[in-house]
Motif scaffolding. Structure first.
Motif, mmCIF file in Angstrom:
data_model
loop_
_atom_site.group_PDB
_atom_site.id
_atom_site.type_symbol
_atom_site.label_atom_id
_atom_site.label_comp_id
_atom_site.label_asym_id
_atom_site.label_seq_id
_atom_site.Cartn_x
_atom_site.Cartn_y
_atom_site.Cartn_z
ATOM 1 N N ALA A 50 8.323 -6.998 -2.878
ATOM 2 C CA ALA A 50 7.879 -5.604 -2.861
ATOM 3 C C ALA A 50 7.382 -5.226 -4.248
ATOM 4 C CB ALA A 50 9.031 -4.686 -2.439
ATOM 5 N N ALA A 51 6.315 -4.471 -4.273
ATOM 6 C CA ALA A 51 5.708 -4.100 -5.555
ATOM 7 C C ALA A 51 6.501 -2.976 -6.230
ATOM 8 C CB ALA A 51 4.267 -3.668 -5.343
ATOM 9 N N ARG A 52 6.650 -3.110 -7.551
ATOM 10 C CA ARG A 52 7.235 -2.030 -8.367
ATOM 11 C C ARG A 52 6.113 -1.533 -9.276
ATOM 12 N NH1 ARG A 52 9.163 -2.125 -13.584
ATOM 13 N NH2 ARG A 52 10.562 -0.414 -14.147
ATOM 14 N N ILE A 53 5.444 -0.495 -8.829
ATOM 15 C CA ILE A 53 4.244 -0.020 -9.500
ATOM 16 C C ILE A 53 4.615 0.854 -10.702
ATOM 17 C CG2 ILE A 53 2.086 1.242 -9.245
ATOM 18 C CD1 ILE A 53 2.246 -1.348 -7.658
ATOM 19 N N THR A 54 4.094 0.479 -11.863
ATOM 20 C CA THR A 54 4.284 1.257 -13.084
ATOM 21 C C THR A 54 2.965 1.266 -13.854
ATOM 22 O OG1 THR A 54 4.996 -0.684 -14.361
ATOM 23 C CG2 THR A 54 6.724 0.590 -13.260
ATOM 24 N N VAL A 81 -2.329 0.299 -13.840
ATOM 25 C CA VAL A 81 -1.320 0.683 -12.844
ATOM 26 C C VAL A 81 -1.144 -0.495 -11.894
ATOM 27 C CG1 VAL A 81 -0.707 2.308 -11.016
ATOM 28 C CG2 VAL A 81 -2.010 3.095 -13.009
ATOM 29 N N SER A 82 0.035 -1.116 -11.939
ATOM 30 C CA SER A 82 0.287 -2.289 -11.096
ATOM 31 C C SER A 82 1.770 -2.639 -11.191
ATOM 32 C CB SER A 82 -0.583 -3.472 -11.565
ATOM 33 O OG SER A 82 -0.394 -4.590 -10.722
ATOM 34 N N ASP A 83 2.125 -3.752 -10.576
ATOM 35 C CA ASP A 83 3.443 -4.348 -10.785
ATOM 36 C C ASP A 83 3.271 -5.401 -11.872
ATOM 37 O OD1 ASP A 83 5.460 -6.535 -10.482
ATOM 38 O OD2 ASP A 83 6.252 -5.214 -8.930
ATOM 39 N N ALA A 108 5.152 -7.824 -13.199
ATOM 40 C CA ALA A 108 5.528 -9.213 -12.925
ATOM 41 C C ALA A 108 4.574 -9.857 -11.934
ATOM 42 C CB ALA A 108 6.959 -9.275 -12.395
ATOM 43 N N LEU A 109 4.180 -9.108 -10.885
ATOM 44 C CA LEU A 109 3.293 -9.681 -9.866
ATOM 45 C C LEU A 109 1.884 -9.880 -10.405
ATOM 46 C CD1 LEU A 109 4.419 -7.832 -6.617
ATOM 47 C CD2 LEU A 109 5.155 -10.043 -7.495
ATOM 48 N N LEU A 110 1.402 -8.941 -11.217
ATOM 49 C CA LEU A 110 0.071 -9.118 -11.802
ATOM 50 C C LEU A 110 0.063 -10.320 -12.744
ATOM 51 C CD1 LEU A 110 -2.830 -8.189 -12.199
ATOM 52 C CD2 LEU A 110 -2.026 -6.596 -13.964
ATOM 53 N N GLU A 111 1.152 -10.509 -13.490
ATOM 54 C CA GLU A 111 1.229 -11.679 -14.369
ATOM 55 C C GLU A 111 1.226 -12.970 -13.547
ATOM 56 O OE1 GLU A 111 4.062 -13.690 -17.824
ATOM 57 O OE2 GLU A 111 4.371 -11.604 -17.248
ATOM 58 N N ARG A 112 1.884 -12.949 -12.395
ATOM 59 C CA ARG A 112 1.886 -14.127 -11.534
ATOM 60 C C ARG A 112 0.473 -14.450 -11.059
ATOM 61 N NH1 ARG A 112 6.028 -14.199 -6.598
ATOM 62 N NH2 ARG A 112 7.413 -13.986 -8.381
ATOM 63 N N ILE A 113 -0.294 -13.432 -10.685
ATOM 64 C CA ILE A 113 -1.675 -13.633 -10.252
ATOM 65 C C ILE A 113 -2.487 -14.281 -11.364
ATOM 66 C CG2 ILE A 113 -3.825 -12.431 -9.668
ATOM 67 C CD1 ILE A 113 -2.110 -10.373 -8.164
ATOM 68 N N LEU A 114 -2.465 -13.662 -12.547
ATOM 69 C CA LEU A 114 -3.285 -14.147 -13.655
ATOM 70 C C LEU A 114 -2.816 -15.514 -14.138
ATOM 71 C CD1 LEU A 114 -3.681 -10.804 -15.642
ATOM 72 C CD2 LEU A 114 -5.320 -11.879 -14.090
ATOM 73 N N SER A 115 -1.507 -15.751 -14.128
ATOM 74 C CA SER A 115 -0.980 -17.037 -14.565
ATOM 75 C C SER A 115 -1.483 -18.159 -13.664
ATOM 76 C CB SER A 115 0.556 -17.000 -14.563
ATOM 77 O OG SER A 115 1.089 -18.256 -14.903
ATOM 78 N N ASN A 116 -1.494 -17.931 -12.350
ATOM 79 C CA ASN A 116 -1.973 -18.956 -11.424
ATOM 80 C C ASN A 116 -3.467 -19.215 -11.598
ATOM 81 O OD1 ASN A 116 0.587 -19.136 -10.429
ATOM 82 N ND2 ASN A 116 0.117 -18.450 -8.366
ATOM 83 N N ASP A 119 -3.026 -8.959 -2.277
ATOM 84 C CA ASP A 119 -3.066 -8.092 -1.093
ATOM 85 C C ASP A 119 -1.917 -7.092 -1.113
ATOM 86 O OD1 ASP A 119 -5.338 -9.319 -0.155
ATOM 87 O OD2 ASP A 119 -4.296 -10.622 1.269
ATOM 88 N N ILE A 120 -0.734 -7.549 -1.550
ATOM 89 C CA ILE A 120 0.407 -6.627 -1.655
ATOM 90 C C ILE A 120 0.086 -5.500 -2.637
ATOM 91 C CG2 ILE A 120 2.798 -6.421 -2.472
ATOM 92 C CD1 ILE A 120 3.288 -9.252 -1.432
ATOM 93 N N LEU A 121 -0.552 -5.860 -3.757
ATOM 94 C CA LEU A 121 -0.861 -4.878 -4.798
ATOM 95 C C LEU A 121 -2.163 -4.115 -4.515
ATOM 96 C CD1 LEU A 121 -0.039 -7.014 -7.979
ATOM 97 C CD2 LEU A 121 1.389 -5.282 -6.893
ATOM 98 N N GLU A 122 -2.912 -4.569 -3.490
ATOM 99 C CA GLU A 122 -4.223 -3.974 -3.163
ATOM 100 C C GLU A 122 -5.189 -4.108 -4.340
ATOM 101 O OE1 GLU A 122 -3.606 -0.012 -1.743
ATOM 102 O OE2 GLU A 122 -2.525 -0.665 0.046
ATOM 103 N N HIS A 123 -5.153 -5.282 -4.983
ATOM 104 C CA HIS A 123 -6.084 -5.598 -6.065
ATOM 105 C C HIS A 123 -7.171 -6.528 -5.526
ATOM 106 C CE1 HIS A 123 -3.408 -3.582 -8.641
ATOM 107 N NE2 HIS A 123 -2.768 -4.590 -9.201
ATOM 108 N N PRO A 124 -8.411 -6.081 -5.416
ATOM 109 C CA PRO A 124 -9.480 -6.964 -4.933
ATOM 110 C C PRO A 124 -9.689 -8.146 -5.872
ATOM 111 C CG PRO A 124 -10.182 -4.651 -4.949
ATOM 112 C CD PRO A 124 -8.896 -4.718 -5.718
ATOM 113 N N ILE A 125 -10.011 -9.296 -5.282
ATOM 114 C CA ILE A 125 -10.302 -10.506 -6.051
ATOM 115 C C ILE A 125 -11.688 -11.000 -5.652
ATOM 116 C CG2 ILE A 125 -9.662 -12.908 -6.489
ATOM 117 C CD1 ILE A 125 -6.825 -12.214 -6.090
ATOM 118 N N ARG A 126 -12.501 -11.327 -6.658
ATOM 119 C CA ARG A 126 -13.846 -11.849 -6.392
ATOM 120 C C ARG A 126 -14.010 -13.196 -7.083
ATOM 121 N NH1 ARG A 126 -14.557 -6.741 -8.141
ATOM 122 N NH2 ARG A 126 -15.619 -7.360 -10.067
ATOM 123 N N LEU A 127 -14.874 -14.018 -6.512
ATOM 124 C CA LEU A 127 -15.136 -15.353 -7.069
ATOM 125 C C LEU A 127 -16.642 -15.558 -7.186
ATOM 126 C CD1 LEU A 127 -14.587 -18.350 -7.805
ATOM 127 C CD2 LEU A 127 -14.514 -18.811 -5.337
#
Length: 514
Positions: A209-213, A249-251, A253-261, A335-343
């Motif tokens: 679950a997202a913890r948005i801050t 504005v995001s979570d 830990a989850l945003l770091e997981r996205i960028l880290s991957n 998708d949980i964070l509703e952050h669009p991703i483009r390639l």
């Protein structure tokens, strides 16, 4: 039998029926229609007088309440030709309903027409068919997932078994060192896969679950720079992460997981050149771009790049290929964070992954949090530590690791052993406790030790539990948490922080995952 010949009791009973009923004599004249039949086909009293079957068909077809195949005239002719025959069909209505119409011949001639609203039944059937199809698709996906996971786990495990056998009889120290290094790589591959599978499992179970801050984006970029600088240097490529003043504005830990991957993929598949992470304002948001000069991805693979275990076909394989899970985790967390991703990507010209995040108010961003950095070493020589772990193999391995760091280790398997050792040992500077100790809890062990000694001994909990509720319960008791399998660098850093840089009483406990 004419409508007038039906008793009032029978008429009232038929009018309450959940099925529309119409009766036609052998000449095709309507001799009875109950209330629901009259309502369904808008038959007022004047229309019902001397109503023939042909006129009835013209009336309902011309009302535009029915969805007809072909022309009105063709439908009327076909239905009229079937008068007195046994027929059954479903009739879709313009308002979305579906009517089941059944015509049955009467022995004396004529026929009855019964009409039922089967809309809910058909909707339920459609929903069940969709659920069945979704379940079959999910089962197929899970079967593919498990087959791929089984394959990817067995490969390093088979390698590890061979290496262990070879190492046992190897007398050449240099060759033994090479074997141990290869074993370490195999274990790391298995650890990566298990960590990814745990994340996939959490996503499947809906436990993330997202913890948005609102926080400073630069705090994540700094961690990425530390995390991947050494790996990029080993490959001989340039890693450049451009700092930013944006608050987002995001979570965190989850945003770091996205960028880290994403950055991990970029470094892995870039053989020559560079990886660049840069942030650009776009309207009310910020685009975080990860650019690389790697191999690139052909357009036909773009639609599948975020699928589980999908790997782009490439003849030039890396020494340590990916698992095909990193980008799937990226997409599902985004998708949980509703952050669009483009390639954007072309073969031979590299790739650009873009994550779009909303800009936050810098004055509402969180204060800088104490970050765990593996650059902090810590000198543990001569310090005493108590290890409470009921698994004998893990207790022995951790004991040996801590001793190699110069610590005096007391390793016990239960709360009773821990309390019984207090009179014979120096008060430990740190307690490391497993959470599940047979029928006991590691948190209780620490509390009992603190009560017995009257000292707030620094302590943290190790656990294989990934249930967020369990982790939250441990943190609520004031403990930092390490999720198993625990890597030595993470263990060392947390120990250093607790012994030499203890957090202020108001600081939140940390949780560190593999």
């Amino acid at each position: 039998m004419a409508s007038s010949e039906i008793s009032d009791d029978i008429r009232r009973g038929l009018d309450e029926a959940a099925t529309g009923i119409g009766v036609w004599d052998r000449g095709g004249r309507l001799i009875y229609a109950n209330r629901l039949f009259r309502t369904l086909f808008l038959l007022d009293r004047q229309l019902r007088e001397e109503l023939s079957y042909r006129r009835f068909l013209d009336h309902v077809a011309g009302s535009h309440e029915l969805i007809l195949e072909g022309t009105i005239e063709r439908w009327v002719e076909d239905r009229h030709a079937a008068f007195g025959q046994e027929t059954s069909f479903e009739q879709p209505m313009a308002d979305g309903r579906t009517l089941q119409v059944d015509d049955r011949a009467l022995p004396q001639g004529g026929m009855t027409t019964t009409v039922s609203d089967v809309s809910n039944v058909r909707r339920i059937e459609s929903a069940l068919r969709k659920a069945k199809a979704d379940a079959e698709t999910s089962d197929q996906a899970k079967s593919r997932f498990l087959r791929a996971a089984n394959h990817d786990l067995r490969q390093p495990l088979a390698t590890l078994k061979i290496l262990i056998f070879s190492c046992m009889g190897e007398e050449d120290l240099q060759h033994r060192g090479d074997l141990l290094h290869t074993m370490d790589i195999s274990v790391s591959i298995m650890e990566d896969l298990l960590g990814a599978l745990l994340q996939i499992g959490q996503l499947d179970a809906g436990r993330i679950a997202a913890r948005i801050t609102t926080f400073q984006l630069d705090s994540i970029l700094d961690r990425l720079r530390i995390q991947f600088a050494h790996l990029a240097q080993e490959k001989g490529i340039t890693l450049r992460i451009v700092g930013t003043r944006f608050a987002v504005v995001s979570d965190k830990a989850l945003l770091e997981r996205i960028l880290s991957n994403i950055v991990a993929n970029a470094v892995r598949y870039t053989d020559v050149g560079s990886v660049l992470v840069v942030c650009r304002a776009r309207g009310a948001g910020v685009d975080i771009e990860v650019r690389d000069t790697g191999r690139g991805i052909e357009s036909q693979h773009h639609a599948y790049i975020f699928d589980e275990f999908f790997q782009v076909p490439n003849t030039r394989r890396t020494k340590r290929p990916g698992l095909g899970l990193g980008l799937n985790i990226v997409k599902r967390v985004a998708d949980i964070l509703e952050h669009p991703i483009r390639l954007r990507s072309e073969p031979g010209r590299g790739s650009v992954f873009t994550v779009s995040v909303s800009i936050g108010d810098v004055w509402q961003s969180e204060l800088a949090e104490p970050e765990i950095s593996e650059a902090k070493g810590g000198e543990f020589a001569g310090l005493s530590v108590m290890l409470v772990e009921d698994d004998p193999e893990l207790r022995r391995a951790t004991h040996e690791l801590l001793e190699r760091w110069g610590m005096r280790v007391l390793a016990v398997a239960s709360i009773a052993e821990a309390l019984g050792s207090l009179g014979t040992q120096t008060l430990p500077r740190l307690v490391i406790a497993d959470y599940s100790l047979n029928q006991e809890l590691g948190t209780d062990a620490v509390h009992r030790l603190r009560e017995a000694t009257g000292s707030a001994i620094p302590a943290f909990i190790m656990t294989a539990e990934i249930d967020p509720a369990v982790v939250a319960r441990i943190k609520a008791e004031g403990f930092s948490v390490l999720i198993k399998p625990v890597s030595p660098p993470r263990l060392r850093v947390l120990m250093h922080n607790l012994i030499f840089e203890p957090p202020a009483p108001t600081s939140a406990p940390t949780v560190d995952t593999p």
